[in-house]
Scaffold this motif. Structure first.
Motif, PDB file in Angstrom:
ATOM      1  N   ARG A  47       0.914  -1.270  -0.095  1.00 59.58           N
ATOM      2  CA  ARG A  47      -0.117  -0.098   0.102  1.00 59.58           C
ATOM      3  C   ARG A  47       0.709   1.070  -0.108  1.00 59.58           C
ATOM      4  O   ARG A  47       0.792   2.024   1.017  1.00 59.58           O
ATOM      5  N   VAL A  48       1.932   1.431  -0.985  1.00 58.31           N
ATOM      6  CA  VAL A  48       2.846   2.419  -1.070  1.00 58.31           C
ATOM      7  C   VAL A  48       2.215   3.760  -1.122  1.00 58.31           C
ATOM      8  O   VAL A  48       2.546   4.638  -0.232  1.00 58.31           O
ATOM      9  N   PHE A  49       1.152   3.963  -1.920  1.00 55.84           N
ATOM     10  CA  PHE A  49       0.549   5.286  -2.133  1.00 55.84           C
ATOM     11  C   PHE A  49      -0.046   5.617  -0.672  1.00 55.84           C
ATOM     12  O   PHE A  49       0.096   6.872  -0.428  1.00 55.84           O
ATOM     13  N   LYS A  50      -0.683   4.699  -0.123  1.00 54.75           N
ATOM     14  CA  LYS A  50      -1.512   5.022   1.286  1.00 54.75           C
ATOM     15  C   LYS A  50      -0.349   5.422   2.180  1.00 54.75           C
ATOM     16  O   LYS A  50      -0.550   6.500   2.932  1.00 54.75           O
ATOM     17  N   TRP A  51       0.604   4.523   2.346  1.00 55.41           N
ATOM     18  CA  TRP A  51       1.728   4.768   3.347  1.00 55.41           C
ATOM     19  C   TRP A  51       2.523   5.908   3.120  1.00 55.41           C
ATOM     20  O   TRP A  51       2.635   6.845   4.048  1.00 55.41           O
ATOM     21  N   SER A  52       2.786   6.472   1.875  1.00 58.04           N
ATOM     22  CA  SER A  52       3.314   7.599   1.635  1.00 58.04           C
ATOM     23  C   SER A  52       2.500   8.874   2.082  1.00 58.04           C
ATOM     24  O   SER A  52       2.955   9.913   2.425  1.00 58.04           O
ATOM     25  N   TRP A  53       1.171   8.826   1.618  1.00 58.52           N
ATOM     26  CA  TRP A  53       0.290   9.700   1.795  1.00 58.52           C
ATOM     27  C   TRP A  53       0.138  10.051   3.194  1.00 58.52           C
ATOM     28  O   TRP A  53       0.068  11.189   3.784  1.00 58.52           O
ATOM     29  N   GLN A  54       0.106   9.097   4.156  1.00 58.24           N
ATOM     30  CA  GLN A  54       0.002   9.247   5.336  1.00 58.24           C
ATOM     31  C   GLN A  54       1.346   9.706   6.109  1.00 58.24           C
ATOM     32  O   GLN A  54       1.177  10.444   7.205  1.00 58.24           O
ATOM     33  N   GLY A  55       2.510   9.772   5.570  1.00 61.13           N
ATOM     34  CA  GLY A  55       3.643  10.586   5.921  1.00 61.13           C
ATOM     35  C   GLY A  55       4.739   9.623   5.985  1.00 61.13           C
ATOM     36  O   GLY A  55       5.881  10.068   6.677  1.00 61.13           O
ATOM     37  N   LEU A  56       4.894   8.391   5.553  1.00 57.87           N
ATOM     38  CA  LEU A  56       6.210   7.478   5.614  1.00 57.87           C
ATOM     39  C   LEU A  56       6.945   7.787   4.323  1.00 57.87           C
ATOM     40  O   LEU A  56       6.443   8.180   3.258  1.00 57.87           O
ATOM     41  N   SER A  57       8.342   7.992   4.451  1.00 55.89           N
ATOM     42  CA  SER A  57       9.199   8.213   3.429  1.00 55.89           C
ATOM     43  C   SER A  57       9.287   7.020   2.478  1.00 55.89           C
ATOM     44  O   SER A  57       9.523   6.103   2.827  1.00 55.89           O
ATOM     45  N   PRO A  58       8.939   7.355   1.053  1.00 56.14           N
ATOM     46  CA  PRO A  58       9.022   6.255  -0.039  1.00 56.14           C
ATOM     47  C   PRO A  58      10.628   5.646   0.238  1.00 56.14           C
ATOM     48  O   PRO A  58      10.479   4.392  -0.042  1.00 56.14           O
ATOM     49  N   LEU A  59      11.552   6.339   0.535  1.00 57.39           N
ATOM     50  CA  LEU A  59      12.783   5.789   0.540  1.00 57.39           C
ATOM     51  C   LEU A  59      13.153   4.795   1.569  1.00 57.39           C
ATOM     52  O   LEU A  59      13.789   3.850   1.690  1.00 57.39           O
ATOM     53  N   LEU A  60      12.283   5.194   2.791  1.00 59.38           N
ATOM     54  CA  LEU A  60      12.339   4.298   4.251  1.00 59.38           C
ATOM     55  C   LEU A  60      11.492   2.773   3.782  1.00 59.38           C
ATOM     56  O   LEU A  60      12.033   2.022   4.152  1.00 59.38           O
ATOM     57  N   ILE A  61      10.579   3.169   3.108  1.00 56.96           N
ATOM     58  CA  ILE A  61       9.829   1.848   2.915  1.00 56.96           C
ATOM     59  C   ILE A  61      10.531   0.901   1.733  1.00 56.96           C
ATOM     60  O   ILE A  61      10.425  -0.237   2.019  1.00 56.96           O
ATOM     61  N   LEU A 128       2.613   4.835  12.494  1.00 55.35           N
ATOM     62  CA  LEU A 128       2.314   4.407  11.105  1.00 55.35           C
ATOM     63  C   LEU A 128       3.328   3.351  10.999  1.00 55.35           C
ATOM     64  O   LEU A 128       2.807   2.091  10.253  1.00 55.35           O
ATOM     65  N   LEU A 129       4.511   3.295  11.047  1.00 53.62           N
ATOM     66  CA  LEU A 129       5.390   2.135  11.005  1.00 53.62           C
ATOM     67  C   LEU A 129       5.036   0.784  11.809  1.00 53.62           C
ATOM     68  O   LEU A 129       4.957  -0.462  11.326  1.00 53.62           O
ATOM     69  N   TYR A 130       4.491   0.902  13.190  1.00 55.01           N
ATOM     70  CA  TYR A 130       4.037  -0.382  13.609  1.00 55.01           C
ATOM     71  C   TYR A 130       2.799  -0.556  13.094  1.00 55.01           C
ATOM     72  O   TYR A 130       2.406  -1.948  13.077  1.00 55.01           O
ATOM     73  N   THR A 131       1.628   0.237  12.468  1.00 50.65           N
ATOM     74  CA  THR A 131       0.562  -0.362  11.968  1.00 50.65           C
ATOM     75  C   THR A 131       1.017  -0.996  10.345  1.00 50.65           C
ATOM     76  O   THR A 131       0.504  -2.138  10.197  1.00 50.65           O
ATOM     77  N   VAL A 132       2.165  -0.476   9.829  1.00 49.60           N
ATOM     78  CA  VAL A 132       2.438  -1.277   8.505  1.00 49.60           C
ATOM     79  C   VAL A 132       3.009  -2.682   9.053  1.00 49.60           C
ATOM     80  O   VAL A 132       2.853  -3.668   8.210  1.00 49.60           O
ATOM     81  N   ALA A 133       3.813  -2.525   9.957  1.00 55.19           N
ATOM     82  CA  ALA A 133       4.209  -3.843  10.713  1.00 55.19           C
ATOM     83  C   ALA A 133       3.241  -4.980  10.879  1.00 55.19           C
ATOM     84  O   ALA A 133       3.366  -6.039  10.667  1.00 55.19           O
ATOM     85  N   GLY A 134       1.999  -4.638  11.188  1.00 51.63           N
ATOM     86  CA  GLY A 134       0.681  -5.410  11.539  1.00 51.63           C
ATOM     87  C   GLY A 134       0.285  -5.816  10.282  1.00 51.63           C
ATOM     88  O   GLY A 134      -0.970  -6.718  10.254  1.00 51.63           O
ATOM     89  N   PHE A 392      -7.328   3.218  -8.473  1.00 56.79           N
ATOM     90  CA  PHE A 392      -7.778   3.483  -7.182  1.00 56.79           C
ATOM     91  C   PHE A 392      -6.786   4.169  -6.009  1.00 56.79           C
ATOM     92  O   PHE A 392      -6.905   4.923  -5.450  1.00 56.79           O
ATOM     93  N   ALA A 393      -5.630   3.213  -6.026  1.00 50.95           N
ATOM     94  CA  ALA A 393      -4.801   3.324  -5.093  1.00 50.95           C
ATOM     95  C   ALA A 393      -4.103   4.697  -5.100  1.00 50.95           C
ATOM     96  O   ALA A 393      -3.840   5.507  -4.118  1.00 50.95           O
ATOM     97  N   SER A 394      -3.975   5.182  -6.329  1.00 50.30           N
ATOM     98  CA  SER A 394      -3.166   6.638  -6.440  1.00 50.30           C
ATOM     99  C   SER A 394      -3.957   7.534  -6.158  1.00 50.30           C
ATOM    100  O   SER A 394      -3.443   8.797  -6.365  1.00 50.30           O
ATOM    101  N   ALA A 395      -5.201   7.271  -6.334  1.00 48.90           N
ATOM    102  CA  ALA A 395      -6.222   8.553  -5.965  1.00 48.90           C
ATOM    103  C   ALA A 395      -6.715   8.471  -4.533  1.00 48.90           C
ATOM    104  O   ALA A 395      -7.827   9.132  -4.161  1.00 48.90           O
ATOM    105  N   TYR A 396      -6.067   7.943  -3.872  1.00 48.84           N
ATOM    106  CA  TYR A 396      -6.419   7.808  -2.076  1.00 48.84           C
ATOM    107  C   TYR A 396      -6.734   9.168  -1.865  1.00 48.84           C
ATOM    108  O   TYR A 396      -7.711   9.551  -1.165  1.00 48.84           O
ATOM    109  N   ASP A 397      -5.837  10.254  -1.746  1.00 50.82           N
ATOM    110  CA  ASP A 397      -5.997  11.566  -1.395  1.00 50.82           C
ATOM    111  C   ASP A 397      -7.170  12.311  -2.076  1.00 50.82           C
ATOM    112  O   ASP A 397      -7.898  12.997  -1.178  1.00 50.82           O
TER     113      ASP A 397
END
Length: 412
Positions: A47-61, A128-134, A392-397
């Protein structure tokens, strides 16, 4: 120097052993651990679009994904990268949780020097990171449950540092209480409220940005609720009456001193859209408006070959919410037909007075354009909005921006 007694049966040792022996996510709800991956290489859908929009760095992902990919530890499925067994390097939950723990420590250090803004940032990153972990948040996944607990702890820490501190609402439901998060704009007066019914792969901590970007500036509050089968609502399965929990939440919040009882709306994503629409149909005198984003209300639920069109992760996710074994996807598909709101007689036969907006993407296999039209046609004042981005994923925001703009116009 005295000798340290390292007993094998110490609580820390036992907990460590249990973590290493915990069932790996891909086999939690599947008794046969059989897989058919639509995207070879990964069990989880990214869910890279979602995680990035929420505030995670794409590079960290990408960095964390790379650490998982290069691991030589044993996997449940040799051809699926993110199925490393046990809580160890290369395991999905382990790697994301390591990053989350670092941000948690950073947040505590910032608190010690009274840098509250920095502390809030680090706590939200940790959440956010713990949420992605789960992800994908399957019931019975012990390691994911640990991550959920820590995600909520981080969110509550950050919530104390918001301009208007986070409030916790405990809603009575079927002999228990459901813990919900209430975000309020800065005012002493009662305000309109949007109740968020998230998707089946989301925790209620996922929607802070929806409040901050789209609702708070309009003076509208947000209450987030975990769907049945996930997070604080994991005690319950997602029954055909998907609205039952949300009906209880609407009743509870209509008595809240913070909320205008006649200005309560619902916003739902995916299966959360199903629950939001069903709530409006069941409580038309209590719900002021509904915005349903990519809502799954009929088409995908009655598709007889649905198991051939989706990933194993998604099949497992649905089975987890329903409390069934995903090893028999054809039986799961047959069960889902009973969830169709058209077949339940709740959509398509009559109109309700609650304005309902159906948002869909023309290429979406799940929340189809026809489903969005069905929602709108079942409502006086119903509307349809089609998303224009490639997926659909890229239109999250864009979807949330439209939904919040439309719903706040009906509330304010």
């Amino acid at each position: 120097m005295p000798m340290v007694d390292m007993k094998e049966d110490s609580p820390a040792t036992i907990n460590s052993m249990q973590r290493k022996q915990a069932l790996e996510t891909s086999g939690v709800v599947n008794s046969e651990a059989g897989q058919h991956s639509v995207k070879p290489g990964w069990y989880r859908e990214m869910r890279v679009f979602k995680w990035s929009w929420q505030g995670l760095s794409p590079l960290l992902i990408q960095e964390v994904q790379a650490r998982i990919a290069v691991s030589n530890n044993e996997r449940t499925h040799a051809d699926l990268i993110d199925t490393v067994k046990g809580y160890r390097p290369g395991n999905w939950i382990y790697e994301w949780s390591q990053e989350a723990a670092l941000r948690m420590m950073d947040g505590k250090r910032a608190l010690e020097v009274a840098d509250l803004e920095l502390a809030k940032h680090h706590f939200l990153q940790s959440c956010l990171l713990y949420t992605v972990a789960g992800h994908p948040h399957l019931r019975g996944d012990k390691l994911a449950n640990d991550a959920h607990l820590l995600a909520n702890q981080a969110y509550q820490q950050a919530g104390l540092l918001l301009p208007n501190p986070l409030k916790i609402e405990r809603v009575p439901f079927q002999g228990r209480e459901v813990q919900c998060y209430l975000h309020l704009p800065k005012t002493d007066d009662p305000v309109p409220l949007v109740i968020m019914a998230g998707g089946g792969d989301a925790l209620q901590t996922d929607y802070l940005r929806v409040f901050q970007d789209f609702l708070e500036p309009k003076g509208v509050a947000l209450l987030t609720v975990d769907m049945p089968g996930i997070g604080y609502s994991a005690h319950w399965t997602l029954s055909q009456e998907t609205s039952a929990l949300y009906e209880a939440v609407v009743e509870h919040m209509s008595e809240s001193p913070y909320v205008l009882a006649d200005k309560i709306a619902l916003m739902g994503l995916r299966i959360g859209g199903h629950a939001a629409v069903r709530t409006a149909v069941m409580m038309p005198d209590k719900v002021a408006a509904v915005a349903a984003i990519g809502a799954v209300v009929h088409d995908a639920l009655v598709e007889p070959k649905v198991e051939t069109r989706v990933s194993q992760m998604l099949i497992d996710e649905i089975a987890s919410r329903l409390g069934v074994d995903s090893a028999r996807p054809h039986l799961l598909a047959a069960t889902l037909t009973n969830y169709s709101l058209r077949r339940q007689g709740l959509l398509g036969l009559r109109k309700i007075n609650v304005p309902m907006l159906g948002i869909a993407h023309p290429q979406d296999l799940f929340g189809t354009v026809e489903d969005a039209k069905l929602i709108a046609q079942s409502s006086y004042g119903g509307e349809v909005h089609l998303l224009k981005r490639p997926t659909f994923a890229s239109a999250y925001d864009a979807a949330f921006a439209k939904a919040c703009d439309w719903i706040t116009r009906h509330l304010t």
